[in-house]
Structures are given as C-alpha cells and as structure tokens.
Design a protein around this motif. Structure first.
Motif, PDB file in Angstrom:
ATOM      1  N   UNK A   1      15.612  -6.368 -13.213  1.00 59.46           N
ATOM      2  CA  UNK A   1      14.894  -5.102 -13.265  1.00 59.46           C
ATOM      3  C   UNK A   1      15.390  -4.395 -14.524  1.00 59.46           C
ATOM      4  N   UNK A   2      14.518  -4.207 -15.510  1.00 58.78           N
ATOM      5  CA  UNK A   2      14.936  -3.618 -16.781  1.00 58.78           C
ATOM      6  C   UNK A   2      15.227  -2.121 -16.664  1.00 58.78           C
ATOM      7  N   UNK A   3      14.588  -1.451 -15.741  1.00 61.32           N
ATOM      8  CA  UNK A   3      14.823  -0.010 -15.598  1.00 61.32           C
ATOM      9  C   UNK A   3      16.213   0.288 -15.034  1.00 61.32           C
ATOM     10  N   UNK A   4      16.638  -0.485 -14.060  1.00 63.11           N
ATOM     11  CA  UNK A   4      17.943  -0.256 -13.420  1.00 63.11           C
ATOM     12  C   UNK A   4      19.026  -1.187 -13.952  1.00 63.11           C
ATOM     13  N   UNK A   5      18.619  -2.285 -14.588  1.00 64.94           N
ATOM     14  CA  UNK A   5      19.588  -3.265 -15.066  1.00 64.94           C
ATOM     15  C   UNK A   5      20.108  -4.178 -13.979  1.00 64.94           C
ATOM     16  N   UNK A   6      19.451  -4.179 -12.829  1.00 63.97           N
ATOM     17  CA  UNK A   6      19.906  -4.972 -11.684  1.00 63.97           C
ATOM     18  C   UNK A   6      19.367  -6.395 -11.736  1.00 63.97           C
ATOM     19  N   UNK A   7      20.199  -7.335 -11.291  1.00 67.01           N
ATOM     20  CA  UNK A   7      19.756  -8.709 -11.079  1.00 67.01           C
ATOM     21  C   UNK A   7      19.013  -8.738  -9.755  1.00 67.01           C
ATOM     22  N   UNK A   8      17.744  -9.139  -9.776  1.00 69.51           N
ATOM     23  CA  UNK A   8      16.923  -9.150  -8.568  1.00 69.51           C
ATOM     24  C   UNK A   8      16.986 -10.478  -7.829  1.00 69.51           C
ATOM     25  N   UNK A   9      17.053 -11.566  -8.586  1.00 66.82           N
ATOM     26  CA  UNK A   9      16.970 -12.883  -7.952  1.00 66.82           C
ATOM     27  C   UNK A   9      17.450 -13.954  -8.916  1.00 66.82           C
ATOM     28  N   UNK A  10      18.058 -14.994  -8.373  1.00 70.47           N
ATOM     29  CA  UNK A  10      18.430 -16.173  -9.149  1.00 70.47           C
ATOM     30  C   UNK A  10      17.681 -17.367  -8.571  1.00 70.47           C
ATOM     31  N   UNK A  11      16.959 -18.057  -9.410  1.00 71.40           N
ATOM     32  CA  UNK A  11      16.194 -19.235  -8.993  1.00 71.40           C
ATOM     33  C   UNK A  11      16.866 -20.479  -9.558  1.00 71.40           C
ATOM     34  N   UNK A  12      17.014 -21.469  -8.724  1.00 73.86           N
ATOM     35  CA  UNK A  12      17.594 -22.753  -9.154  1.00 73.86           C
ATOM     36  C   UNK A  12      16.730 -23.880  -8.609  1.00 73.86           C
ATOM     37  N   UNK A  13      16.621 -24.930  -9.378  1.00 73.74           N
ATOM     38  CA  UNK A  13      15.904 -26.093  -8.867  1.00 73.74           C
ATOM     39  C   UNK A  13      16.833 -26.847  -7.916  1.00 73.74           C
ATOM     40  N   UNK A  14      16.244 -27.586  -7.023  1.00 69.14           N
ATOM     41  CA  UNK A  14      17.036 -28.386  -6.096  1.00 69.14           C
ATOM     42  C   UNK A  14      17.803 -29.454  -6.847  1.00 69.14           C
ATOM     43  N   UNK A  15      19.017 -29.711  -6.376  1.00 67.24           N
ATOM     44  CA  UNK A  15      19.803 -30.816  -6.912  1.00 67.24           C
ATOM     45  C   UNK A  15      19.241 -32.109  -6.323  1.00 67.24           C
ATOM     46  N   UNK A  16      19.594 -33.285  -6.887  1.00 63.51           N
ATOM     47  CA  UNK A  16      18.963 -34.546  -6.459  1.00 63.51           C
ATOM     48  C   UNK A  16      19.076 -34.857  -4.962  1.00 63.51           C
ATOM     49  N   UNK A  17      20.161 -34.468  -4.311  1.00 61.83           N
ATOM     50  CA  UNK A  17      20.343 -34.794  -2.896  1.00 61.83           C
ATOM     51  C   UNK A  17      20.404 -33.536  -2.032  1.00 61.83           C
ATOM     52  N   UNK A  18      19.739 -32.472  -2.482  1.00 63.69           N
ATOM     53  CA  UNK A  18      19.754 -31.192  -1.775  1.00 63.69           C
ATOM     54  C   UNK A  18      19.313 -31.357  -0.326  1.00 63.69           C
ATOM     55  N   UNK A  19      20.154 -30.871   0.593  1.00 63.98           N
ATOM     56  CA  UNK A  19      19.898 -30.853   2.039  1.00 63.98           C
ATOM     57  C   UNK A  19      19.867 -32.235   2.699  1.00 63.98           C
ATOM     58  N   UNK A  20      20.287 -33.280   2.004  1.00 66.37           N
ATOM     59  CA  UNK A  20      20.377 -34.609   2.613  1.00 66.37           C
ATOM     60  C   UNK A  20      21.623 -34.635   3.500  1.00 66.37           C
ATOM     61  N   UNK A  21      21.455 -34.919   4.770  1.00 66.59           N
ATOM     62  CA  UNK A  21      22.588 -34.944   5.692  1.00 66.59           C
ATOM     63  C   UNK A  21      23.274 -36.304   5.630  1.00 66.59           C
TER      64      UNK A  21
END
Length: 88
Positions: free
Chosen positions: A44-64
C-alpha cells in the motif's frame, strides 16, 4: 526516509537478494515488487504497509511423506526443504 528529485521515498528491506521488478497499480495506490527470492510483495503506497506476499509452490509442496519407507535422512531433509510435510 530519503529524498529524491521526485519527492520523498521510503527504503524497506523485504526481499532476500535484489529487487528485479517494480510495478505501480493503475490507480497509483499500490506497488508490486519481485525479487531474487521469487516472492512478489504487494504494498500500500499511501501507508507504506506490506499487504501480501505471494510465492509459487515449491516442487513438493504439501506432499505428505509421513510413514514413507526407504528414504534416508538426507532425502527426507531435501523433500521437506522442497515443501513436503511429515506429521510426527
């Protein structure tokens, strides 16, 4: 805060490594930054706040891998670092 010929700017440390790209939203109120760490951060440029961080899934994301047999500790550690999960 720093002053540039365009006005006042704020310097933040948010990415690991260099920032590769910056884009301002069409309404001028938001900013997206993309860094060497592969994350996209939305600000947010008005407040300077970080609103969200987006990351792509890693190769084995959520694999049990709970209960999987035949893996060495090094293989398990590698899979966990790449996003796998092990419930203990």
């Amino acid at each position: 805060m720093g002053r540039t010929k365009w006005g006042v700017c704020e310097i933040r440390e948010a990415h690991q490594g260099a920032v590769q790209s910056l884009r301002i939203s069409p309404d001028g109120r938001g900013l997206a930054s993309c860094g060497d760490d592969g994350a996209v951060k939305v600000w947010d440029l008005e407040r300077g706040d970080l609103l969200r961080t987006l990351r792509r899934d890693r190769p084995y994301e959520r694999l049990t891998i709970t209960g999987v047999k035949g893996l060495t500790e090094a293989q398990k550690a590698t899979l966990l670092a790449l996003g796998a999960i092990e419930e203990i």
